[in-house]
Design a protein around this motif. Structure first.
Motif, PDB file in Angstrom:
ATOM      1  N   LEU A 122       8.579  -9.500 -12.630  1.00 48.89           N
ATOM      2  CA  LEU A 122       8.041  -8.301 -11.969  1.00 48.89           C
ATOM      3  C   LEU A 122       9.106  -7.196 -11.974  1.00 48.89           C
ATOM      4  N   LEU A 123      10.365  -7.591 -11.761  1.00 57.39           N
ATOM      5  CA  LEU A 123      11.450  -6.597 -11.789  1.00 57.39           C
ATOM      6  C   LEU A 123      11.569  -5.965 -13.179  1.00 57.39           C
ATOM      7  N   ASP A 124      11.316  -6.779 -14.223  1.00 59.22           N
ATOM      8  CA  ASP A 124      11.295  -6.223 -15.588  1.00 59.22           C
ATOM      9  C   ASP A 124      10.266  -5.101 -15.687  1.00 59.22           C
ATOM     10  N   GLN A 125       9.075  -5.364 -15.130  1.00 57.77           N
ATOM     11  CA  GLN A 125       7.994  -4.366 -15.219  1.00 57.77           C
ATOM     12  C   GLN A 125       8.388  -3.096 -14.448  1.00 57.77           C
ATOM     13  N   ALA A 126       8.982  -3.306 -13.255  1.00 61.77           N
ATOM     14  CA  ALA A 126       9.375  -2.154 -12.434  1.00 61.77           C
ATOM     15  C   ALA A 126      10.475  -1.349 -13.119  1.00 61.77           C
ATOM     16  N   ALA A 127      11.436  -2.057 -13.734  1.00 60.91           N
ATOM     17  CA  ALA A 127      12.538  -1.390 -14.427  1.00 60.91           C
ATOM     18  C   ALA A 127      11.994  -0.519 -15.561  1.00 60.91           C
ATOM     19  N   ALA A 166       0.726 -11.826  -9.584  1.00 62.69           N
ATOM     20  CA  ALA A 166       1.731 -11.331  -8.643  1.00 62.69           C
ATOM     21  C   ALA A 166       1.874  -9.812  -8.734  1.00 62.69           C
ATOM     22  N   SER A 167       2.256  -9.216  -7.604  1.00 59.57           N
ATOM     23  CA  SER A 167       2.480  -7.770  -7.542  1.00 59.57           C
ATOM     24  C   SER A 167       3.803  -7.493  -6.859  1.00 59.57           C
ATOM     25  N   LEU A 168       4.427  -6.402  -7.265  1.00 60.65           N
ATOM     26  CA  LEU A 168       5.690  -5.983  -6.679  1.00 60.65           C
ATOM     27  C   LEU A 168       5.609  -4.499  -6.362  1.00 60.65           C
ATOM     28  N   GLY A 169       5.988  -4.139  -5.133  1.00 59.62           N
ATOM     29  CA  GLY A 169       6.071  -2.738  -4.763  1.00 59.62           C
ATOM     30  C   GLY A 169       7.535  -2.369  -4.566  1.00 59.62           C
ATOM     31  N   VAL A 170       7.971  -1.263  -5.197  1.00 61.16           N
ATOM     32  CA  VAL A 170       9.373  -0.834  -5.072  1.00 61.16           C
ATOM     33  C   VAL A 170       9.446   0.657  -4.715  1.00 61.16           C
ATOM     34  N   THR A 171      10.608   1.041  -4.238  1.00 60.91           N
ATOM     35  CA  THR A 171      10.855   2.464  -3.990  1.00 60.91           C
ATOM     36  C   THR A 171      11.116   3.151  -5.333  1.00 60.91           C
ATOM     37  N   ASN A 172      11.258   4.463  -5.308  1.00 61.33           N
ATOM     38  CA  ASN A 172      11.501   5.190  -6.558  1.00 61.33           C
ATOM     39  C   ASN A 172      12.852   4.861  -7.181  1.00 61.33           C
ATOM     40  N   ASP A 173      13.760   4.325  -6.354  1.00 65.00           N
ATOM     41  CA  ASP A 173      15.032   3.896  -6.963  1.00 65.00           C
ATOM     42  C   ASP A 173      15.086   2.373  -7.152  1.00 65.00           C
ATOM     43  N   GLY A 174      13.912   1.739  -7.135  1.00 59.22           N
ATOM     44  CA  GLY A 174      13.856   0.336  -7.539  1.00 59.22           C
ATOM     45  C   GLY A 174      14.142  -0.685  -6.460  1.00 59.22           C
ATOM     46  N   LYS A 175      14.197  -0.288  -5.214  1.00 57.93           N
ATOM     47  CA  LYS A 175      14.428  -1.245  -4.109  1.00 57.93           C
ATOM     48  C   LYS A 175      13.119  -1.955  -3.775  1.00 57.93           C
ATOM     49  N   ILE A 176      13.208  -3.286  -3.639  1.00 58.60           N
ATOM     50  CA  ILE A 176      12.003  -4.074  -3.368  1.00 58.60           C
ATOM     51  C   ILE A 176      11.465  -3.780  -1.974  1.00 58.60           C
ATOM     52  N   LEU A 177      10.150  -3.476  -1.907  1.00 62.52           N
ATOM     53  CA  LEU A 177       9.487  -3.267  -0.624  1.00 62.52           C
ATOM     54  C   LEU A 177       8.565  -4.436  -0.291  1.00 62.52           C
ATOM     55  N   LYS A 186       0.836  -1.209   0.000  1.00 65.71           N
ATOM     56  CA  LYS A 186       0.000   0.000   0.000  1.00 65.71           C
ATOM     57  C   LYS A 186       0.868   1.255   0.000  1.00 65.71           C
ATOM     58  N   GLU A 187       1.957   1.177   0.723  1.00 63.75           N
ATOM     59  CA  GLU A 187       2.803   2.361   0.866  1.00 63.75           C
ATOM     60  C   GLU A 187       3.868   2.491  -0.209  1.00 63.75           C
ATOM     61  N   ALA A 188       3.995   1.458  -1.034  1.00 63.39           N
ATOM     62  CA  ALA A 188       5.056   1.498  -2.048  1.00 63.39           C
ATOM     63  C   ALA A 188       4.752   2.566  -3.090  1.00 63.39           C
ATOM     64  N   PRO A 189       5.736   3.420  -3.416  1.00 62.50           N
ATOM     65  CA  PRO A 189       5.491   4.467  -4.411  1.00 62.50           C
ATOM     66  C   PRO A 189       5.241   3.910  -5.809  1.00 62.50           C
ATOM     67  N   VAL A 190       5.824   2.755  -6.121  1.00 61.25           N
ATOM     68  CA  VAL A 190       5.636   2.165  -7.455  1.00 61.25           C
ATOM     69  C   VAL A 190       5.187   0.721  -7.283  1.00 61.25           C
ATOM     70  N   VAL A 191       4.065   0.384  -7.914  1.00 57.97           N
ATOM     71  CA  VAL A 191       3.569  -0.996  -7.831  1.00 57.97           C
ATOM     72  C   VAL A 191       3.327  -1.513  -9.248  1.00 57.97           C
ATOM     73  N   VAL A 192       3.809  -2.721  -9.514  1.00 65.76           N
ATOM     74  CA  VAL A 192       3.579  -3.332 -10.832  1.00 65.76           C
ATOM     75  C   VAL A 192       2.954  -4.714 -10.633  1.00 65.76           C
ATOM     76  N   HIS A 193       2.281  -5.188 -11.679  1.00 61.79           N
ATOM     77  CA  HIS A 193       1.608  -6.488 -11.605  1.00 61.79           C
ATOM     78  C   HIS A 193       1.990  -7.321 -12.828  1.00 61.79           C
ATOM     79  N   PRO A 204      17.252  -3.257 -16.737  1.00 60.30           N
ATOM     80  CA  PRO A 204      16.863  -4.481 -16.025  1.00 60.30           C
ATOM     81  C   PRO A 204      18.007  -5.112 -15.225  1.00 60.30           C
ATOM     82  N   VAL A 205      19.239  -4.991 -15.703  1.00 59.65           N
ATOM     83  CA  VAL A 205      20.377  -5.547 -14.950  1.00 59.65           C
ATOM     84  C   VAL A 205      20.578  -4.733 -13.669  1.00 59.65           C
ATOM     85  N   GLU A 206      20.463  -3.420 -13.809  1.00 59.47           N
ATOM     86  CA  GLU A 206      20.720  -2.533 -12.686  1.00 59.47           C
ATOM     87  C   GLU A 206      19.708  -2.734 -11.560  1.00 59.47           C
ATOM     88  N   ILE A 207      18.435  -2.888 -11.914  1.00 59.94           N
ATOM     89  CA  ILE A 207      17.422  -3.063 -10.856  1.00 59.94           C
ATOM     90  C   ILE A 207      17.656  -4.382 -10.115  1.00 59.94           C
TER      91      ILE A 207
END
Lengths: 779, 149
Positions: A373-378, A293-304, A170-177, A385-388
């Motif tokens: 999911l990391l692909d979507q967030a990247a 599946a869903s992934l929430g990350v920070t604005n710099d791509g850190k998994i929350l 809920k609190e993650a600034p970026v959420v992807v599915h 994608p490598v960096e995230i």
């Protein structure tokens, strides 16, 4: 190290390449009869009546057995019980069939031709029952029931949780599915299953000898003894040469029981060799799962936070419990730091072939989820994608790493060791990732669609509970190693010889490894879960050390010197200061068994230069891997071509890099089959639509690309040689990396690739749909 | 799989209806039918030999007619068993007269099970459609020859 870690060629190959292998079908035991099975054409049906008389009358038929003969049979034992599992296991010759291909009757005849002719004369009156085959149908509240005595199709419903995934999401600034629809595959060893059972009535008690194409002779012995109500001492199971297995031969099947039981009934050896169509409709399948599946990350791509809802098809029975979905649910976080995780898994019964571990065992599915999911967030954050991935990997100094989850053995899941960042960096370097990214732009200008996929994953290998080995020095000076393993092409005879050769400092040629026989070592578990190198390797290492100590003790007494002054090399124990004072291993073996009958044994050791030892690891040793794939897609036909493939693995200390390379190549080929070609398809009524290799597409050497394979060696602290498993890891990242690359190639269209296998027809449909939507102005 | 289609017969609706209920016509129209016996009203047993690729074999078939609404429609349920597996069909057959022709419309589901379901799946729906189409074409032919005689 002199032998361990050396790329020694496989000792077994010259014999197999010359065609001198000895498989179940090659055994020549006089008087052996042949069995064949009549299999159900219905996915779910009650047998109202069966007429076996015409079959019995056919000349050459010895016996015909049907449901009436099986009323006293027990169901197969429940392996891997789980508190959340409602277990249903198969009952041999049951009067209700629960999937197409289930044995209904059995003919024993002089040969297979007669047996199959007799099968055709059997008339069965079926009352078809409503069947359910597909996940979408099985989960519906008014779905037909796969088993009439159950209240629903749910075999198990369980959850995995770390932290508070919902709140963090809920609190993650970026959420992807992302959604995943993963198809079902067959294990498909080249040698199908097979069994030859022979009873001996001339001893004190009836004794059973079974030759079987199995991964687990000790497990088979234990189950046969239980079902046939004889002591394990009177059952011997031998696995001669076995031509591949991949999980299909780790299971105990009703045919294994029926052939052994029939041999007792007809008082003659009975053999059954599975044909390919039988394999497709009765040997276990794997992989089929749906995920949301869903992934929430920070604005710099850190998994929350990561959340996943899984539906897993387990087929009609649970021959290996619910190990596969449990594995998937515990490994979705994989090599990444996931502070909050939640997985809700529902495992369903359907009227299809049971699902149980196939090479990779739930891990290729797990690797898909978070990597994709990391692909979507990247994409959303505009990060490479490598960096995230790099930003989220568990770091070298964070081991042992606790994920907060429970492992499949009920203990906290701890990763023992690893260096995931190094594995990723090497893959990036070897694959020339940066260069490919540049080329991708240039190709796009020329109208070519290139995609690059990357995936990092882990595998928990070397599970318990234990394996054993006996190491012996022969009076010829040769070393004999007997193990509780069974080999189906892994090259044990070479790698295990390397371990003993290292301890005794003798050439590998002097070490003879024998396995696949309950008569060799009393207890064992079996070849599965990438565990033989770690467990048997360590058992051999420990037993060899003990034998070496015994040999040195005798030599010390004979040479009248202190133990510390002795060393062993090239078949001799010698004094370090005075190497000419030496005794050969053969002579020491002779001494160790007592020189002459009736003489007093002069040494303070147990007689015989032989030691049996077992190794029971405290936990799984965890490997790491990163694959990078480059694919090209023809925008017209949507044909997918792999242009470049890189795979870097950390399998701990390698016993034999040549063999590990072969395993990785084979694993990747398996993975490419899963990712792009192979799919077992059932229609909604549970009819199998892919029962031949005409309809079930397997990649050939033409579809398998050249691979760049690299290794990082991070030793495991859980065993003295630092080993980790290597048999399955090749398969694990492949579906993720291929799906990722395909989506990348079609980025222009912004489509989501959700299926495994990824098929050109689906892509065409997705593109067509996208073009229609675009044309209609809805974007 | 869904099997759906129509055949136009150059005959009146009563003639077509009678043909569709005549065991002799049904026998001639059913591809590979060696024997067809009426065992009860609207219930038949047949022996059929098919020689087409994946479904090649000898079948014992049971054909039943339900929901009869003369001369407009009926439901035809067919079940055929062989050592290779089974074929099942369930279709509504409707007649529509539009002088001087009668249109036979059929719409139903076919299910294939056992070994034949998995063998040559890709060509199976084509075979099923061909067999059914062939059946109704022959019905049309038989009706015509009967109305001519």
């Amino acid at each position: 190290m002199k032998y361990i870690g050396k790329p020694i060629k496989r000792k077994i190959d010259p014999r197999l390449i010359r065609g001198d292998g000895r498989y179940i079908a090659d055994l020549n035991i006089p008087g052996t009869l042949c069995a064949a099975f009549l299999r159900s054409p219905h996915a779910h049906a009650r047998i109202l009546g069966i007429d076996l008389e015409q079959a019995r009358k056919l000349p050459g038929v010895v016996a015909v057995f049907g449901p009436d003969d099986g009323t006293d049979f027990d169901s197969l034992p429940v392996l891997f019980p789980h508190p959340k599992l409602v277990p249903v296991t198969q009952r041999p010759l049951d009067s209700i069939v629960h999937h197409v291909g289930e044995p209904v009757a059995m003919v024993v005849a002089l040969n297979r031709y007669i047996a199959e002719d007799a099968i055709e004369l059997i008339k069965v009156d079926y009352e078809p029952l409503r069947a359910v085959a597909q996940l979408d149908d099985a989960i519906k509240f008014d779905a037909p029931l796969a088993h009439q005595h159950l209240e629903s199709n749910v075999a198990a419903h369980f959850q995995q949780s770390v932290g508070d995934a919902k709140a963090a999401m809920k609190e993650a600034p970026v959420v992807v599915h992302h959604r995943f629809k993963i198809g079902r595959v067959s294990c498909l060893p080249i040698e199908t299953r097979g069994l030859l059972a022979k009873w001996d009535y001339n001893g004190a008690e009836p004794a059973l000898e079974v030759f079987a194409a199995t991964q687990s002779q000790h497990e088979m012995r234990s189950i046969l003894a239980k079902l046939l109500k004889v002591s394990e001492t009177n059952v011997r199971v031998i696995a001669p040469d076995v031509g591949g297995a991949f999980g299909a031969k780790a299971i105990f099947y009703v045919e294994d029981f029926l052939v052994s039981w029939a041999a007792r009934m007809v008082k003659a050896p009975v053999r059954w060799i599975e044909d390919r169509m039988e394999h497709m409709m009765s040997s276990i399948h794997e992989r089929e799962q749906y995920h949301e599946a869903s992934l929430g990350v920070t604005n710099d791509g850190k998994i929350l936070s990561v959340m996943d809802k899984m539906l897993a098809n387990n087929g009609a029975y649970v021959p290996w419990g619910i190990i596969v979905p449990i594995m998937t649910s515990t490994l979705i976080p994989g090599p990444y730091k996931v502070p909050n995780y939640f997985c809700d898994a529902t495992v369903l019964y359907t009227n299809t072939v049971p699902l149980a571990p196939f090479r990779g065992a739930g891990r290729p599915q797990a690797a898909l989820i978070l990597n994709r999911l990391l692909d979507q967030a990247a994409e959303k954050l505009g990060i490479d994608p490598v960096e995230i991935r790099r930003r989220n990997l568990i770091q070298e100094d964070e081991f042992p790493y606790r994920t907060g989850l429970m492992s499949r053995d009920g203990k906290p899941q701890i990763y023992d060791s690893g260096n995931y960042a190094k594995v990723l960096s090497e893959a990036v370097e070897i694959s020339k990732y940066t260069e490919w990214r540049k080329r991708q732009q240039e190709y796009r200008k020329q109208g070519r669609y290139i995609g690059i996929g990357v995936a990092s994953a882990i595998e928990n290998t070397g599970f318990g509970s234990f394996e054993g080995a006996t190491v012996r020095i022969e009076i010829t000076g040769d070393i004999t190693v007997l193990t509780s393993a069974a080999t189906q092409g892994q090259g044990h005879e070479t790698t295990f010889a390397q371990v003993a050769a290292e301890v005794f400092d003798v050439p590998v040629e002097k070490v003879n490894v024998r396995e696949g026989d309950t008569g060799l070592v009393t207890y064992g578990t079996g070849t599965f879960a990438s565990r033989m190198g770690v467990l048997v390797g360590t058992a051999i290492y420990k037993a060899s050390q003990a034998v070496k100590d015994k040999a040195k003790a005798i030599a010390a007494a004979k040479l009248n010197c202190a133990l510390e002054l002795l060393e062993m090399k090239d078949g001799y124990v010698f004094m370090v200061d005075e190497p000419s004072k030496r005794i050969s291993l053969g002579e020491l073996a002779h001494e160790a068994r007592g020189l002459f009958p009736g003489t007093t044994f002069p040494y303070h050791i147990t007689p015989g230069l032989e030691v049996t030892d077992y190794f029971a690891p405290e936990a799984a040793s965890v490997t790491g891997m990163t694959d990078i794939a480059v694919v090209e897609i023809d925008p017209n036909s949507c044909a997918i071509k792999i242009l470049d493939y890189t795979s870097v693995h950390d399998n701990g200390k390698l016993l034999n890099p040549l063999i590990v390379k072969g395993q990785v190549q084979g694993g990747i080929s398996n993975g490419i089959g899963t990712a792009l070609y192979e799919e077992i398809v059932y229609d909604r009524q549970g009819q199998l639509l892919t029962s031949t290799l005409m309809d079930y597409l397997v990649p050939s050497s033409c579809e398998i690309p050249d691979m760049k394979i690299g290794h990082v060696e991070t030793p495991s602290p859980l065993n003295p040689l630092g080993m980790k498993g290597a048999g399955e890891s090749g398969t694990i990242p492949v579906p993720a990396v291929i799906q990722s690359a395909v989506e990348d190639a079609l980025r222009e269209w912004n489509i989501k690739v959700e299926n495994i296998p990824v098929k050109p027809a689906q892509l065409r449909e997705l593109l067509r749909h996208k073009k229609q939507v675009t044309a209609s102005g809805i974007r | 799989m869904n099997v759906k289609g129509e055949v136009i017969v150059d005959a009146n609706q009563i003639d077509v209806w009678n043909a569709l209920n005549d065991p002799e016509v049904l026998k001639k129209a059913t591809p590979g039918c060696k024997v067809l016996n009426e065992i009860a009203p609207d219930s038949y047993k047949a022996e059929i030999v098919l020689g087409i690729a994946a479904v090649r074999g000898e079948y014992e078939a049971e054909i039943n007619i339900f929901e009869k609404s003369e001369p407009n429609r009926y439901r035809l349920v067919m079940k055929a068993d062989s050592n290779m597996g089974f074929l099942e069909g369930n279709a509504v057959v409707e007649l529509d007269y539009n002088h001087p022709n009668t249109t036979i419309r059929y719409d139903g589901e076919a299910q294939v099970g056992g070994l034949i379901a998995g063998v040559g799946q890709r060509i199976l729906s084509g075979i099923a459609k061909m067999i059914v189409k062939d059946f109704f074409k022959k019905i049309a032919k038989e009706t015509k020859s009967r109305s001519v005689s």
